[in-house]
Each structure stands twice: as C-alpha cells, then as structure tokens.
Design a protein around this motif. Structure first.
Motif, short mmCIF file in Angstrom:
data_model
loop_
_atom_site.label_atom_id
_atom_site.label_comp_id
_atom_site.label_asym_id
_atom_site.label_seq_id
_atom_site.Cartn_x
_atom_site.Cartn_y
_atom_site.Cartn_z
N LYS A 104 60.52 30.92 58.20
CA LYS A 104 61.64 31.83 58.09
C LYS A 104 61.54 32.53 56.75
O LYS A 104 61.66 31.90 55.71
CB LYS A 104 62.97 31.08 58.18
N CYS A 105 61.29 33.82 56.77
CA CYS A 105 61.14 34.57 55.53
C CYS A 105 62.46 35.15 55.04
O CYS A 105 62.50 35.76 53.99
CB CYS A 105 60.11 35.68 55.71
N GLU A 106 63.49 34.97 55.80
CA GLU A 106 64.79 35.49 55.39
C GLU A 106 65.48 34.48 54.47
O GLU A 106 65.27 33.29 54.58
CB GLU A 106 65.67 35.75 56.61
N ILE A 107 66.31 35.00 53.60
CA ILE A 107 67.09 34.15 52.70
C ILE A 107 68.50 34.07 53.25
O ILE A 107 69.08 35.09 53.64
CB ILE A 107 67.11 34.73 51.28
N GLU A 108 69.06 32.88 53.27
CA GLU A 108 70.43 32.73 53.74
C GLU A 108 71.37 33.50 52.81
O GLU A 108 71.23 33.44 51.59
CB GLU A 108 70.84 31.26 53.75
N GLN A 109 72.32 34.19 53.40
CA GLN A 109 73.26 35.00 52.62
C GLN A 109 74.08 34.14 51.67
O GLN A 109 74.44 34.59 50.58
CB GLN A 109 74.17 35.80 53.55
N ALA A 110 74.34 32.90 52.04
CA ALA A 110 75.11 32.01 51.16
C ALA A 110 74.37 31.78 49.84
O ALA A 110 75.00 31.71 48.78
CB ALA A 110 75.36 30.68 51.85
N TYR A 111 73.04 31.66 49.89
CA TYR A 111 72.27 31.50 48.65
C TYR A 111 72.37 32.75 47.79
O TYR A 111 72.57 32.67 46.58
CB TYR A 111 70.80 31.22 48.95
N ILE A 112 72.20 33.91 48.41
CA ILE A 112 72.27 35.17 47.67
C ILE A 112 73.64 35.34 47.03
O ILE A 112 73.75 35.70 45.86
CB ILE A 112 71.95 36.35 48.61
N ASP A 113 74.68 35.04 47.79
CA ASP A 113 76.04 35.15 47.27
C ASP A 113 76.24 34.23 46.07
O ASP A 113 76.83 34.62 45.07
CB ASP A 113 77.06 34.82 48.35
N ARG A 114 75.75 33.00 46.18
CA ARG A 114 75.92 32.04 45.09
C ARG A 114 75.18 32.48 43.84
O ARG A 114 75.72 32.44 42.73
CB ARG A 114 75.47 30.65 45.51
N TRP A 115 73.94 32.94 43.98
CA TRP A 115 73.16 33.35 42.81
C TRP A 115 73.77 34.58 42.14
O TRP A 115 73.83 34.65 40.92
CB TRP A 115 71.71 33.62 43.21
N ARG A 116 74.23 35.53 42.94
CA ARG A 116 74.85 36.73 42.36
C ARG A 116 76.22 36.41 41.76
O ARG A 116 76.60 36.98 40.75
CB ARG A 116 74.95 37.84 43.40
N SER A 117 76.96 35.50 42.37
CA SER A 117 78.24 35.07 41.80
C SER A 117 78.02 34.36 40.47
O SER A 117 78.79 34.52 39.53
CB SER A 117 79.00 34.17 42.76
N ASN A 118 76.97 33.54 40.40
CA ASN A 118 76.64 32.88 39.14
C ASN A 118 76.28 33.89 38.06
O ASN A 118 76.68 33.73 36.90
CB ASN A 118 75.49 31.90 39.33
N LEU A 119 75.56 34.94 38.42
CA LEU A 119 75.25 35.99 37.45
C LEU A 119 76.53 36.63 36.93
O LEU A 119 76.72 36.79 35.73
CB LEU A 119 74.36 37.06 38.09
N ARG A 120 77.42 36.95 37.84
CA ARG A 120 78.71 37.55 37.44
C ARG A 120 79.50 36.57 36.57
O ARG A 120 80.09 36.96 35.58
CB ARG A 120 79.50 37.92 38.69
N ARG A 121 79.48 35.31 36.94
CA ARG A 121 80.20 34.29 36.16
C ARG A 121 79.64 34.20 34.74
O ARG A 121 80.40 34.09 33.77
CB ARG A 121 80.09 32.93 36.87
N GLY A 122 78.32 34.25 34.61
CA GLY A 122 77.71 34.19 33.28
C GLY A 122 78.08 35.39 32.42
O GLY A 122 78.40 35.25 31.24
N ILE A 123 78.07 36.58 33.03
CA ILE A 123 78.42 37.79 32.28
C ILE A 123 79.88 37.77 31.87
O ILE A 123 80.22 38.07 30.73
CB ILE A 123 78.08 39.05 33.11
#
Length: 142
Positions: A104-123
């Motif tokens: 499966k070459c697709e990334i689960e949307q939950a992972y993408i959401d978590r990583w981008r939310s963490n970026l926002r949280r850090g900023i």
C-alpha cells in the motif's frame, strides 16, 4: 414518516451549508501573530525543530518544510507575513514503495493529520513562548 423526511432534509441542508467549514481542517487555518513576533521565520524554524521537520528551501516570504519519518515523506509550504502564518500541503508519499510488490503506497490520512497538527502545535508553542517573554519584559519595565 413526514418527520423523518423533514429531519433528513434539514441534515442535508446543514451539511451543504457547512461544506466549506468541513473542507477546512484546523491545521490549515492561518496562525495569527502579534507585534512581539519580530522574526516569524525564526519562530517557525524553532517550532519545526520540536517535531523533527526540516527546512528544504527558504525565501523572503516563506519556506518549504519536509518531514521524513520512517518510510514516509511530507512536504508543506509555510508562508508568513507580519500578521499571520499559512501552511499549505505540497506532497505526501511513501519512500521506496513499490506497487509491484502489492504494498500500500498510500498514507493514511490520520497520520498526515497528526504530523501536520504537530507542526502547527510546534509553531504555536514557539509563538506562545515569545508572548510570555514579551509579557515578562513589559512587566519588568513597569
């Protein structure tokens, strides 16, 4: 039966009215900044470091951030001005994924959401730290 149809129509109408709000997630909303953030790029970079994001490229109005985690790679564009910071998705992919092996070459949307939310949280944490430092300096000046 009439009540069920009326409720169904109301729910569909509600979702159609809220479609724009539903399409926009929390990590896509602009981050508002105040005058105490004199260098937005430095605050962004400090927030990125907390969650292992890297600066791929940078110019005067923004930067491209990249996260490489295990077998995943995410890239986002971060633009900033004196009043806000905007984050937009560029790409998400799995590294070394071969479709012929039936992976499966697709990334689960939950992972993408978590990583981008963490970026926002850090900023936002870096901006919050600047707000606290500004409050202490104003308090000390009194």
């Amino acid at each position: 039966m009439k009540n069920y149809c009326a409720i169904l129509v109301a729910v569909v109408a509600l979702f159609s009215l809220c479609q724009k709000a539903l399409a926009h997630t929390l990590y896509q909303d602009p981050i508002k900044i105040q005058a105490y953030v004199t260098d937005p790029a430095a605050a962004i970079k400090k927030g990125m470091q907390q969650y292992d994001w890297l600066v791929e490229s940078e110019d005067a109005s923004g930067l491209i951030a990249k996260l490489v985690y295990k077998d995943y790679e995410l890239r986002v564009a971060i633009s900033y001005s004196a009043t806000q910071i905007d984050v937009a998705s560029l790409s998400e992919k799995r590294i070394n994924c071969v479709v012929a092996k039936r992976e499966k070459c697709e990334i689960e949307q939950a992972y993408i959401d978590r990583w981008r939310s963490n970026l926002r949280r850090g900023i936002t944490k870096a901006i919050h730290d600047l707000a606290i430092a500004d409050a202490y300096t104003k308090l000390a000046a009194q």
